[in-house]
Scaffold this motif. Structure first.
Motif, mmCIF file in Angstrom:
data_model
loop_
_atom_site.group_PDB
_atom_site.id
_atom_site.type_symbol
_atom_site.label_atom_id
_atom_site.label_comp_id
_atom_site.label_asym_id
_atom_site.label_seq_id
_atom_site.Cartn_x
_atom_site.Cartn_y
_atom_site.Cartn_z
ATOM 1 N N LYS A 214 1.194 10.945 59.210
ATOM 2 C CA LYS A 214 1.820 11.470 60.399
ATOM 3 C C LYS A 214 2.606 12.985 59.811
ATOM 4 N N PHE A 215 2.497 13.867 60.409
ATOM 5 C CA PHE A 215 2.737 15.508 59.908
ATOM 6 C C PHE A 215 4.086 15.876 60.862
ATOM 7 N N ASP A 216 5.177 14.996 60.779
ATOM 8 C CA ASP A 216 6.569 15.503 61.345
ATOM 9 C C ASP A 216 7.151 16.443 60.675
ATOM 10 N N SER A 217 6.708 16.941 59.431
ATOM 11 C CA SER A 217 7.380 18.050 58.738
ATOM 12 C C SER A 217 7.055 19.380 59.124
ATOM 13 N N ILE A 218 5.907 19.479 60.227
ATOM 14 C CA ILE A 218 5.496 20.690 60.860
ATOM 15 C C ILE A 218 6.167 20.790 62.208
ATOM 16 N N THR A 219 6.399 22.055 62.398
ATOM 17 C CA THR A 219 6.811 22.573 63.563
ATOM 18 C C THR A 219 6.085 23.701 64.022
ATOM 19 N N VAL A 362 9.427 33.240 62.985
ATOM 20 C CA VAL A 362 8.559 32.085 62.206
ATOM 21 C C VAL A 362 8.597 32.606 60.707
ATOM 22 N N CYS A 363 8.448 33.819 60.297
ATOM 23 C CA CYS A 363 8.461 34.521 58.978
ATOM 24 C C CYS A 363 9.879 34.114 58.411
ATOM 25 N N ASN A 364 10.887 34.527 59.000
ATOM 26 C CA ASN A 364 12.310 34.013 58.700
ATOM 27 C C ASN A 364 12.675 32.441 58.423
ATOM 28 N N LEU A 365 11.794 31.711 59.115
ATOM 29 C CA LEU A 365 12.002 30.162 58.949
ATOM 30 C C LEU A 365 11.094 29.895 57.714
ATOM 31 N N ASN A 375 1.065 18.823 53.637
ATOM 32 C CA ASN A 375 2.150 17.910 53.221
ATOM 33 C C ASN A 375 3.359 18.318 53.334
ATOM 34 N N LYS A 376 3.722 19.833 53.153
ATOM 35 C CA LYS A 376 4.890 20.399 53.157
ATOM 36 C C LYS A 376 5.605 20.521 54.389
ATOM 37 N N LYS A 377 6.905 20.902 54.348
ATOM 38 C CA LYS A 377 7.528 21.379 55.637
ATOM 39 C C LYS A 377 7.259 22.766 55.564
ATOM 40 N N MET A 378 6.864 23.081 57.276
ATOM 41 C CA MET A 378 6.375 24.355 57.333
ATOM 42 C C MET A 378 6.530 24.598 58.981
ATOM 43 N N ASP A 379 6.526 25.926 59.320
ATOM 44 C CA ASP A 379 6.490 26.403 60.718
ATOM 45 C C ASP A 379 5.543 27.199 60.711
ATOM 46 N N LEU A 380 4.982 27.160 62.174
ATOM 47 C CA LEU A 380 3.628 28.115 62.586
ATOM 48 C C LEU A 380 3.937 28.603 64.004
ATOM 49 N N PHE A 381 3.173 29.661 64.040
ATOM 50 C CA PHE A 381 2.956 30.360 65.544
ATOM 51 C C PHE A 381 1.745 30.284 65.640
ATOM 52 N N VAL A 382 1.352 29.319 66.829
ATOM 53 C CA VAL A 382 -0.019 29.073 67.259
ATOM 54 C C VAL A 382 -0.298 29.777 68.457
ATOM 55 N N ILE A 406 -1.359 28.587 53.588
ATOM 56 C CA ILE A 406 -1.333 28.503 54.963
ATOM 57 C C ILE A 406 -0.667 29.541 55.708
ATOM 58 N N PRO A 407 -1.350 30.331 56.518
ATOM 59 C CA PRO A 407 -0.689 31.587 57.067
ATOM 60 C C PRO A 407 0.425 31.183 58.227
ATOM 61 N N LEU A 408 1.175 32.382 58.560
ATOM 62 C CA LEU A 408 2.277 32.205 59.406
ATOM 63 C C LEU A 408 1.965 31.871 60.961
ATOM 64 N N VAL A 409 0.621 32.640 60.964
ATOM 65 C CA VAL A 409 0.350 32.697 62.547
ATOM 66 C C VAL A 409 -1.367 32.238 62.639
ATOM 67 N N VAL A 410 -1.342 31.080 63.266
ATOM 68 C CA VAL A 410 -2.640 30.614 63.194
ATOM 69 C C VAL A 410 -3.353 30.390 64.696
ATOM 70 N N SER A 411 -4.643 30.290 64.860
ATOM 71 C CA SER A 411 -5.024 30.084 66.252
ATOM 72 C C SER A 411 -5.345 28.754 66.647
ATOM 73 N N GLU A 412 -5.538 28.681 67.750
ATOM 74 C CA GLU A 412 -5.773 27.174 68.461
ATOM 75 C C GLU A 412 -6.918 26.480 67.730
ATOM 76 N N GLN A 413 -7.883 27.380 67.602
ATOM 77 C CA GLN A 413 -9.183 26.835 66.979
ATOM 78 C C GLN A 413 -8.909 26.340 65.435
ATOM 79 N N TRP A 414 -7.854 27.075 64.564
ATOM 80 C CA TRP A 414 -7.549 26.623 63.393
ATOM 81 C C TRP A 414 -7.020 25.405 63.371
#
Length: 644
Positions: A214-219, A362-365, A375-382, A406-414
């Motif tokens: 489970k990756f509930d630490s990812i938003t 997202v950068c601010n977060l 495995n770590k807590k993070m925020d992504l813009f998809v 892992i970058p801030l902005v990722v694609s749907e494909q990523w």
């Protein structure tokens, strides 16, 4: 073993993956086994394995990922460590090769079938002769552009190909949409390659994969086009692929959100459609967007309802709307510089406020943290905009290096590459759905070829060489975009006046043909209606004839009964009249004599006289009376049936 064909590389990746696995890393052990089997006594090192991966499969995973694979190979006894060196275990190596030699031959046949179908399609639809390497180049380019997020394959020399095909993407997208609609076996061959590309992407990201279930630490914060597509405003195929993508992320308990900025942008877009439809400003629409809205029955009132239900419809998909964002002043980015950095990806005068604000948040977060695995807590813009991904992450590269975190902005494909292999059996069609949606999207996009055509069409209309009626007829025709793209395959953006007139003529002929078909359809419908009415009339006439026959039989029976009784009475009357005429002196019986003087005898004489008189003057006889009774009874029965 070295293979030069990138399609075979991709298909091999899909076919060689392990059938049994404890996790997704095990999928790639067959590739390690194949490479090891080709190393003749060379010391196995991460650098050597990286070079061989590129040589054999045209993929260059990072060394950190290679180390992950080598560690797993040692755990599965494919490699044995002795004296600080890795030695192959021949028995396990052969086992983990997973039938490489046989599968390679099968794949080569599969790719040849795909090529042959592509050649036939290009010839029959665009009159283009494609060589095998042309097919490989077109398919590889398209897959890389629309599925790949990290992997890069060897590219063919395409100068000669582009000189004879000016709009290569249209040819490839048309072929993909064709095999998808026809559901031929070619679709399976192509699907294998597409899934291979996802596997190739994963190989390059293996060092960032988390071990959790489970990756509930990812938003994840979704971009507006993903929301618009999920709601069905980009076509059914795009709705399906985004729906599966959202379901994939939810299956791993990833938190899905949008900023209120994205909700506002979606509302503004749909509001603009509503207002333009209400005021008849169709020129402001993308051609296919207008066609889609019309085909699905959207009008200004229905779009107004969609706007009111927008938030609840988004939340029904398990996506939370995030309100009231508060910036941490320690981790603010320069939004003006960020906007300038991403502007290269967009047309001039494009409002970039939404993208800038969302990425800045997202950068601010992230608070400047470099996150190396999931495995770590993070925020992504998809986002689905791969260009935006590149320019945005390049802007933050000094703070959050793309290659090391892992970058801030990722694609749907990523995201698909990261998570699909964790549940490929559940979301088996997702990669293929994504590339098919990309193909349809490309066919329906107002691109530079379309803009060039419209500019020249409007110029001819202003010069009076095309009438206003023809311009209006052609400009909003649903087939115009496809025709423009078809012609652009030969001419690119350089549409001549002859090209314009040919396209206008084609659409006018289509309308004439449609009118003729409509008239023919109406005529056939009228003919069918006449035949139906004639058949009904025949059925009714048959029923009437049968009823008349039954009535006539009943009437004849009744008339016969009445006539028989009447004849009997008349016969008796005649007999009595004759008998009455015999003198009493000749009759010796008193009883008979008394009867002769009775009322009945007189009545019999009267009836015989009347009948004789009617017959003499009016021609009325027993037969006439019979017919009169029969016809009267028939009429009476018919009257009773009509009343009832």
């Amino acid at each position: 073993m070295e293979i030069k064909n990138p399609l075979i590389h991709l298909a091999l990746l899909e076919s060689l993956k392990a059938n049994e696995k404890s996790d997704e890393i095990d999928l790639f052990l067959p590739f390690i086994a194949v490479i090891i089997s080709e190393l003749d006594g060379e010391e196995i090192t991460p650098i050597l394995m990286q070079d061989k991966f590129f040589q054999y499969f045209c993929i260059k995973p990072p060394l950190s990922a290679i180390k992950v694979f080598i560690t797993r190979a040692k755990r599965r006894d494919i490699l044995i460590r002795e004296n600080h060196s890795f030695i192959p275990n021949s028995k396990e190596v052969n086992k983990w090769k997973n039938g490489y030699d046989e599968k390679k031959e099968d794949i080569e046949t599969s790719i040849e079938i795909l090529r042959d179908d592509f050649k036939l399609f290009a010839k029959s639809n665009f009159d283009k002769e494609l060589a095998s390497e042309d097919c490989d180049a077109l398919l590889t380019d398209f897959i890389e552009s629309n599925i790949s997020s990290v992997a890069t394959h060897n590219r063919f020399e395409k100068g000669q190909l582009y000189s004879k095909i000016k709009n290569t993407d249209h040819v490839t997208a048309s072929f993909i949409s064709h095999i998808h609609k026809e559901k031929t076996s070619t679709l399976d061959h192509f699907s294998r390659i597409v899934k291979g590309m996802v596997l190739a992407n994963y190989l390059c990201l293996a060092d960032k994969i988390g071990s959790k279930k489970k990756f509930d630490s990812i938003t994840v914060y979704l971009d507006t086009p993903l929301i618009i597509g999920m709601l069905g405003f980009s076509g059914s195929q795009r709705k399906k692929s985004i729906g599966e993508f959202v379901s994939l992320l939810k299956s791993f308990c990833i938190k899905l959100r949008i900023f209120e900025k994205s909700l506002d942008e979606a509302e503004m877009l749909i509001s603009a459609w509503r207002d333009d439809l209400k005021k008849g400003r169709v020129k402001r629409f993308n051609t296919k967007t207008l066609e889609l809205l019309r085909s699905q029955g959207y009008d200004s009132e229905r779009l107004d309802t969609e706007i009111k239900l927008l938030k609840s419809r988004i939340e029904e998909h398990g996506i939370e709307v995030s309100y009231g964002f508060k910036y941490d002043p320690k981790y603010l980015c320069d939004e003006k510089e960020l906007e300038a950095a991403i502007s290269s990806n967009f047309k001039e005068n494009k409002n970039l406020d939404h993208d800038t604000v969302c990425i800045s948040r997202v950068c601010n977060l992230r608070k400047g943290r470099q996150i190396n695995d999931l495995n770590k807590k993070m925020d992504l813009f998809v986002t689905s905009n791969t260009g935006l991904v590149k320019y945005a992450n390049d802007f933050f590269d000094d703070e959050i290096p793309i290659k090391r975190s892992i970058p801030l902005v990722v694609s749907e494909q990523w995201m698909t590459a990261i998570f699909w292999l964790k549940s490929p059996e559940i979301f088996n069609t997702l990669p293929m759905d994504q590339i098919v949606a990309s193909a349809y999207g490309l066919l329906y996009t107002d691109d530079r070829f379309w803009k060039s055509f419209v500019d020249k069409l409007q110029l001819l209309e202003k010069k009076g060489e095309i009438s206003v009626e023809d311009f209006t007829l052609v400009r909003w025709d649903s087939d115009l975009l496809n025709l423009v793209h078809d012609v652009s395959v030969d001419v690119g953006e350089d549409f001549s006046e002859e090209n314009i007139f040919d396209i206008v003529g084609e659409i006018k002929r289509k309308y004439i043909g449609d009118k003729e078909k409509e008239v023919e359809l109406i005529r056939k419908e009228k003919d069918l209606e006449i035949k139906r009415l004639a058949l009904e009339a025949l059925e009714k006439e048959s029923k009437i004839n049968k009823s008349s026959l039954r009535i006539e039989l009943i009437s004849m029976k009744i008339a016969s009964i009445f006539s028989a009784v009447f004849c009997f009475i008349m016969a008796v009357s005649v007999f009595y009249a004759a008998y009455k005429s015999i003198p009493d002196s000749l009759v010796s019986y008193d009883v008979v004599s008394d009867y002769k003087n009775s009322f009945m005898a007189g009545l019999a004489i009267l009836i015989a006289f009347v009948l004789n008189l009617l017959g003499s003057i009016f021609g009325v006889n027993l037969h006439v009376i019979y017919i009169w009774i029969r016809d009267g009874v028939s009429k009476r029965i018919c009257d009773i049936l009509i009343v009832n």
